[in-house]
Scaffold this motif. Structure first.
Motif, PDB file in Angstrom:
ATOM      1  N   LEU A 177       1.674   2.039  -3.342  1.00  0.00           N
ATOM      2  CA  LEU A 177       0.502   2.643  -3.991  1.00  0.00           C
ATOM      3  C   LEU A 177       0.396   4.117  -3.612  1.00  0.00           C
ATOM      4  O   LEU A 177       0.136   4.982  -4.447  1.00  0.00           O
ATOM      5  N   LEU A 178       0.660   4.412  -2.318  1.00  0.00           N
ATOM      6  CA  LEU A 178       0.572   5.796  -1.855  1.00  0.00           C
ATOM      7  C   LEU A 178       1.635   6.660  -2.513  1.00  0.00           C
ATOM      8  O   LEU A 178       1.418   7.839  -2.754  1.00  0.00           O
ATOM      9  N   LEU A 220      -8.454  -4.513  -1.269  1.00  0.00           N
ATOM     10  CA  LEU A 220      -7.453  -4.117  -0.272  1.00  0.00           C
ATOM     11  C   LEU A 220      -8.108  -3.587   0.984  1.00  0.00           C
ATOM     12  O   LEU A 220      -7.690  -3.879   2.098  1.00  0.00           O
ATOM     13  N   PHE A 233       0.824  -1.207   0.000  1.00  0.00           N
ATOM     14  CA  PHE A 233       0.000   0.000   0.000  1.00  0.00           C
ATOM     15  C   PHE A 233       0.858   1.257   0.000  1.00  0.00           C
ATOM     16  O   PHE A 233       0.489   2.273  -0.574  1.00  0.00           O
ATOM     17  N   ASN A 242      -5.881   3.715  -9.361  1.00  0.00           N
ATOM     18  CA  ASN A 242      -5.817   2.574  -8.465  1.00  0.00           C
ATOM     19  C   ASN A 242      -7.180   2.061  -8.030  1.00  0.00           C
ATOM     20  O   ASN A 242      -7.261   1.138  -7.233  1.00  0.00           O
ATOM     21  N   TYR A 279      -0.142  -1.100  -6.859  1.00  0.00           N
ATOM     22  CA  TYR A 279      -0.061  -1.858  -5.622  1.00  0.00           C
ATOM     23  C   TYR A 279       1.051  -2.902  -5.755  1.00  0.00           C
ATOM     24  O   TYR A 279       1.141  -3.586  -6.775  1.00  0.00           O
ATOM     25  N   VAL A 329      -8.170  -1.814  -7.492  1.00  0.00           N
ATOM     26  CA  VAL A 329      -7.545  -2.663  -6.481  1.00  0.00           C
ATOM     27  C   VAL A 329      -7.986  -2.272  -5.079  1.00  0.00           C
ATOM     28  O   VAL A 329      -7.800  -3.018  -4.124  1.00  0.00           O
ATOM     29  N   TYR A 347      -5.724  -3.302 -14.613  1.00  0.00           N
ATOM     30  CA  TYR A 347      -4.829  -2.836 -13.558  1.00  0.00           C
ATOM     31  C   TYR A 347      -3.798  -3.907 -13.302  1.00  0.00           C
ATOM     32  O   TYR A 347      -4.145  -5.062 -13.027  1.00  0.00           O
ATOM     33  N   MET A 392      -0.718   9.569  -4.505  1.00  0.00           N
ATOM     34  CA  MET A 392      -1.611   8.454  -4.795  1.00  0.00           C
ATOM     35  C   MET A 392      -2.668   8.916  -5.778  1.00  0.00           C
ATOM     36  O   MET A 392      -3.241   9.971  -5.641  1.00  0.00           O
ATOM     37  N   GLY A 410       2.933   4.454  -7.255  1.00  0.00           N
ATOM     38  CA  GLY A 410       3.040   3.277  -8.126  1.00  0.00           C
ATOM     39  C   GLY A 410       1.789   2.449  -8.083  1.00  0.00           C
ATOM     40  O   GLY A 410       0.788   2.835  -7.484  1.00  0.00           O
ATOM     41  N   LEU A 454      -1.015  -5.541 -11.093  1.00  0.00           N
ATOM     42  CA  LEU A 454      -0.478  -5.574  -9.733  1.00  0.00           C
ATOM     43  C   LEU A 454       1.041  -5.596  -9.806  1.00  0.00           C
ATOM     44  O   LEU A 454       1.626  -6.398 -10.542  1.00  0.00           O
ATOM     45  N   GLY A 455       1.676  -4.710  -9.041  1.00  0.00           N
ATOM     46  CA  GLY A 455       3.126  -4.658  -9.020  1.00  0.00           C
ATOM     47  C   GLY A 455       3.708  -4.210 -10.342  1.00  0.00           C
ATOM     48  O   GLY A 455       4.908  -4.359 -10.560  1.00  0.00           O
TER      49      GLY A 455
END
Lengths: 145, 513
Positions: free
Chosen positions: A90-91, B13, A87, B6, A96, B9, B64, B1, A94, B66-67
């Protein structure tokens, strides 16, 4: 352990062996992203070290080392470390779990390495906490030793 | 952010983080658990609405990574009209049930609030993950997360619930294994777990037995999860003996999510020509669904416990969804997706009503429901009446329109037997709901004594009650509000169904259907 008498050999040996298991578990966790191993395996070993003391010394005394009420919280915190590492990325802008965005001030590949380590620690704590909690829950209601 | 980028996701989460942190945060302050669950659920509804609007504006699927790993290496979340729509439905229902939950949990599960709410949040994490993921194996992981919590949520109920949960555990684990085996077969053949990837590769190897076996295993596994007719054995016991809140949470959501995954696998992974033309899988599904519709309705008539009746009615209603999926034409698919929405709202409302009965009357036995309830709990009964009319399918209730689309689908398919089954099941629905409405509304209250003689087994002090002595004994506003909201939503959804179909569901239909 339902017998009252504790075998001194068992308790002494397990007390000697347990720290070494823990040390090796830490090694497995911290080298998980370079060599075979990782959070899950290391966490299982950490739990094994705790459970060895539980088996050898009995439930009462082993509470001094790792309290029964800690299992679930440690597991939760472990998962939370995993969650929060992702997270944080993400913040910082980028996607997650994109570790290269972690605010460590290092090059992207190195940052990724530290990010994975943080995740392995989280997994290790989670596995350890939950395995000990499962053991304690199974013993619930058994006559105390 | 960047919230917009995002947003796909964030919902899983949100539920994951709150679900795992609830036991820690609420360790000393148990009242906190409920507020964490409510807050997370409210935020998820807001995010779902945001996602749906975003998908409608963009007009095409949002991916989306991930990573930031590209698909087929990494896991991909896909937000399209179908997933955004079903996610909103599930989260909104869960939010309303969580508002309702407080009193019911306090009376049925004293002292277990914290683990209960934590499990609910993890279950929602699993559901949302299953719906949003674009990765076959990731879907399995979320399937297991929500299954494990479901077993727990069912097992905490009354005495017989542990046996019901155990049956479900065995069936659910087998279902998970079947699904995983199917994914394994596909992976061996295609070398990819990403749904879009597999979709692109599969046309070149559709004649291979491994692909066929993979499809069969996945269909079987998901069939168990969605309680398609011969695989529904776990459902009646599980829904009957679970706590009221669990039933109200699981019945509208659990089977729907599995149906959603079946749509996803059939239409977006294997492609509709393969499942309907090359292999008769879709036909088999629709035939089983039709048998399930009739069987579930007849079994529902035979029940004397309200929750058990609703459980069998769920088997029948899942049949409608299965029928829509199996028809493999646009009207069928519209009907199936619309019925996911409608049935979720109807079933949630009805299970909340049965929860109200359990709290205030102490039982939900149909034979003990008598005509005093219309004075004791007028609002609850009003909600029950609306939901029952919708289940039967009277316009302008929502239930009518999904049946209408399904009927159009059967006509387009030219299968008149299916149409007959839909009509017959409507009558059967009317039988099992109107017998309750008749007992409650159709008799004046002072004819109570003659009524009890007819019932034979019925001995109660309420023989002396008449119109004046029956006191209003309605449940508290926190429980009444969700019940009535769901009931009102049935009327609103029925009236707005054209907007929903034109605005969202129309875009779900894949090309070439």
């Amino acid at each position: 352990m339902t017998r009252k008498d504790n075998n001194p050999i068992v308790s002494l040996l397990s007390r000697i062996v347990s720290p070494f298991i823990m040390l090796f578990a830490l090694y497995v966790i911290f080298h998980g992203h370079y060599s075979p191993g990782g959070g899950f395996q290391g966490g299982t070993m950490l739990a094994a070290a705790v459970l060895l003391i539980r088996l050898a010394a009995g439930r009462e005394i082993s509470q001094l080392q790792f309290k029964k009420s800690w299992g679930t919280p440690v597991g939760s915190v472990g998962v939370f470390i995993y969650f929060f590492t992702g997270f944080l990325a993400l913040l910082m802008g980028g996607n997650y779990l994109d570790y290269s965005f972690l605010p460590l001030g290092l090059e992207a590949p190195v940052t990724r390495g530290w990010g994975i380590l943080s995740i392995e620690i989280g997994v290790g704590l989670a596995v350890m906490g939950i395995l000990v909690a499962i053991y304690d829950d199974l013993l619930e209601g058994e006559p105390n030793d | 952010m960047n919230l917009t980028n995002n947003s796909p996701v964030l919902i899983p989460l949100l539920f994951l983080s709150t679900g795992i942190m609830t036991p820690v945060l609420a360790m000393k302050k148990e009242w906190l658990a409920r507020w964490i669950a409510l807050g997370a659920s409210a935020a998820s509804v807001a995010l779902s609405i945001f996602n749906l609007i975003r998908v409608i504006n963009v007009g095409k699927p949002i991916h989306y990574k991930l990573g930031n790993w590209n698909p087929s290496l990494g896991i991909e979340y896909v937000l399209d009209h179908l997933s955004a729509f079903v996610i909103l439905v599930i989260n909104a229902i869960a939010f309303l049930v969580l508002i309702y939950a407080k009193k019911s949990i306090e009376s049925e599960l004293p002292g277990k609030e914290v683990p209960y709410y934590a499990s609910v949040l993890l279950m929602l994490c699993g559901f949302n993950g299953m719906m949003i993921t674009g990765d076959l194996f990731n879907l399995y992981v979320f399937l297991e997360i929500c299954s494990l919590t479901l077993y727990g949520l069912i097992a905490v109920g009354e005495k017989k619930s542990s046996m019901a949960a155990f049956t479900y555990l065995i069936m659910g684990t087998i279902a998970g294994c079947f699904y995983l085996l199917g994914v394994g077969f596909l992976y061996i053949k295609t070398g990819s777990l990403n749904m879009a990837d597999v979709r692109a590769i599969l046309p070149f190897m559709l004649d291979q037995p491994a692909v066929v076996i993979g499809l069969c295993f996945m269909t079987l596994g998901l069939g168990i999860k969605m309680a398609l007719f011969p695989l529904h054995g776990w459902l009646p016991d599980a829904y009957t003996y679970a706590p009221s809140v669990s039933s109200a949470l699981i019945a509208p959501t659990g089977t729907k999510v599995a149906s959603y995954v079946l749509i996803r696998i059939f239409y977006f992974v294997f492609g509709i020509t393969f499942v309907s033309k090359t292999l008769p899988v879709a036909d088999i599904i629709s035939w089983l669904a039709v048998v399930g519709i009739i069987y579930g309705s007849i079994m529902a008539i035979a029940q004397k416990e309200l929750k058990r009746m609703l459980a069998y009615s769920t088997v029948a209603q899942v049949g409608y969804i299965g029928l829509g999926i199996g028809l493999a034409n646009p009207f069928g698919l519209i009907g199936a997706v619309l019925h996911i929405l409608n049935h979720a709202v109807m079933k949630a409302c009805l299970f909340l009503v049965s929860g109200n009965f359990r709290l205030k009357l102490g039982h939900s036995n149909i034979f003990k429901l008598d005509n005093t309830i219309r004075k004791k709990m007028p609002w609850t009964m009003a909600a029950f009446t609306i939901a029952a009319l919708s289940m039967v399918g009277l316009p302008p209730m929502a239930g009518f329109f999904s049946k209408w689309y399904l009927a159009l689908g059967t006509i387009e398919k030219g299968n008149w037997l299916f149409l007959a089954a839909i009509l017959v099941s409507t009558l059967l629905n009317a039988v099992y709901f109107f017998r309750i409405l008749e007992k409650v509304y159709m008799k004046p209250i002072d004819s109570q004594s003659s009524n009890t003689h007819e019932q034979g087994t019925y001995h109660d002090h309420s023989v002396k009650e008449n119109e004046e002595t029956v006191k209003r004994d309605e449940v508290s506003p926190s429980m009444l509000f969700p019940t009535l909201t769901l009931a009102a939503a049935l009327v609103v959804l029925g009236i707005l169904n054209a907007i929903i179909v034109d605005g969202v569901i129309k875009y779900i239909i894949p090309k070439g259907l």
